[in-house]
Every structure is written in structure tokens, then in C-alpha cells.
Design an enzyme around this catalytic site. Structure first.
Site, short mmCIF file in Angstrom:
data_model
loop_
_atom_site.label_atom_id
_atom_site.label_comp_id
_atom_site.label_asym_id
_atom_site.label_seq_id
_atom_site.Cartn_x
_atom_site.Cartn_y
_atom_site.Cartn_z
N GLY A 48 0.84 -1.19 0.00
CA GLY A 48 0.00 0.00 0.00
C GLY A 48 0.88 1.24 0.00
CD GLN A 53 3.33 5.87 2.68
OE1 GLN A 53 2.37 5.31 2.18
NE2 GLN A 53 4.32 5.20 3.25
CB CYS A 96 5.01 2.36 7.39
SG CYS A 96 4.54 3.86 6.50
CG LEU A 97 6.65 1.19 1.36
CD1 LEU A 97 6.17 1.48 -0.06
CD2 LEU A 97 7.74 0.14 1.35
CG HIS A 138 -0.70 1.40 7.31
ND1 HIS A 138 0.22 0.96 8.24
CD2 HIS A 138 -0.02 2.25 6.49
CE1 HIS A 138 1.40 1.53 7.99
NE2 HIS A 138 1.28 2.31 6.94
CD GLU A 139 -0.91 2.42 2.75
OE1 GLU A 139 -0.46 3.58 2.71
OE2 GLU A 139 -0.22 1.44 3.05
CG HIS A 142 0.14 7.02 5.46
ND1 HIS A 142 1.18 7.45 6.26
CD2 HIS A 142 0.41 5.72 5.17
CE1 HIS A 142 2.03 6.45 6.43
NE2 HIS A 142 1.59 5.39 5.80
#
Ligand code: CO
Length: 176
Positions: A48, A53, A96-97, A138-139, A142
Site C-alpha cells: 500500500g 508518502q 510502512c515504506l 493504515h493507508e 496517512h
């Protein structure tokens, strides 16, 4: 397609509420940006990615949680998403990236219903369960400036962020 520059903790853009997309913003350029986001997610081996991000403070995200034993790709792009129903709970070890090298268990709803617009601006709805539900929550966080570490105890968060800081320094990664 292009791979976009990831923004890492403690970048300010990860802490602010992203803006909704207006009807005028549903253009071929938007589709291109979403394709670039998907490409970036695949290159970074994530499931994701939210626009903040990659430095875009807009309410849009991509997810691809493969389906079944064959792990069939299931790419979705959601614009202006909104969770309208939540059910049950599930604990998942999340990463997370934007927070490379650290993971932590987070409790989320196990089943969610989301309303959103697709890249053509059409109004859609989907129901997601388990990992896909975890990933979407989660996304979506953000887009509200919320990160998975925000759910941890202050002590656990402090320990993990110290580890992350060291990792970023070792790798020579800047917050961007
Ligand atoms: Co993330």
C-alpha cells in the site's frame, strides 16, 4: 511510468491532513500519478502507498493485497476514501515504506466498508477483510497525518523511532 521519491519519517508531510480531490482534478495526469504510485509501491515491495508518502498532500492511495494461493494481483486506487462501516478486530504486525526497518503490532477493524471515487471520478464502494482491511486502514490514516507508530505506547514508540533513526542514518537516507 516513473518511480517517485519516498518521504520518510519525520517528514512534515506525514503529519498533516491531506486535501480532498475536487472534480476538476480527475484528469489523465491524475491517472498517471496513480500509476506512478503503484509502480513505486511495487519497486519498494509494499502492499500500500498513500499520496503523502510521495510528497503529494492529496486524499488518494493505492493498495495491492494479492488474492488466494496463486497470489493474484489486486491493485486498487482509491480517491477521497471514507470508511463507513467497521466490524471486529484484528492484530497485524505492520510496517510502512516511510518507516523502513521497523514493524509493530497494531489492532484494527477486521472488516470495513469504504466509499471512494475511482480514477475516473465514479463513486464506488468496497468491503475489505483481514490484511486488505488492515492495509486500507493504515493507508487511510496517512491521509489524516496519522502513522502506525501513533498507536503504540510512548515507550515502545520511542524505542522503535530510535532504531529507525539509526537505520536512516546508516543508510544515508534523508527525511525529504
Ligand atoms: Co504507511
Amino acid at each position: 511510468m516513473a518511480v517517485l521519491q519516498l518521504h520518510f519519517w519525520p517528514a512534515e508531510i506525514l503529519r498533516v491532513r491531506a486535501e480532498a480531490l475536487t472534480p476538476e482534478e480527475f484528469t489523465p495526469e491524475l491517472v498517471q500519478t496513480l500509476e506512478d504510485m503503484a509502480e513505486t509501491m511495487y519497486v519498494e515491495q509494499g502492499i500500500g502507498l498513500a499520496a503523502p508518502q510521495v510528497g503529494i498532500s492529496k486524499r488518494m492511495l493505492v493498495v495491492d493485497v494479492p488474492v488466494g494461493e496463486e497470489r493474484v494481483s489486486n491493485l486498487r486506487a482509491l480517491i477521497n476514501p471514507e470508511i463507513v462501516e467497521k466490524e471486529g478486530s484484528i492484530v497485524w504486525e505492520e510496517g510502512c515504506l516511510s518507516f523502513p526497518s521497523i514493524t509493530a503490532e497494531v489492532t484494527r477493524a477486521n472488516r470495513i466498508r469504504i466509499k471512494y471515487q475511482n480514477p475516473l471520478g465514479e463513486h464506488c464502494e468496497l468491503v475489505a477483510e483481514e490484511l486488505e482491511a488492515v492495509c486500507l486502514q493504515h493507508e487511510l490514516d496517512h491521509l489524516n497525518g496519522v502513522n502506525f507508530v501513533d498507536y503504540l505506547s510512548p515507550l515502545k514508540r520511542k524505542m522503535l523511532l530510535r532504531e529507525l533513526k539509526k537505520h536512516l542514518a546508516d543508510e544515508g537516507i534523508e527525511a525529504a
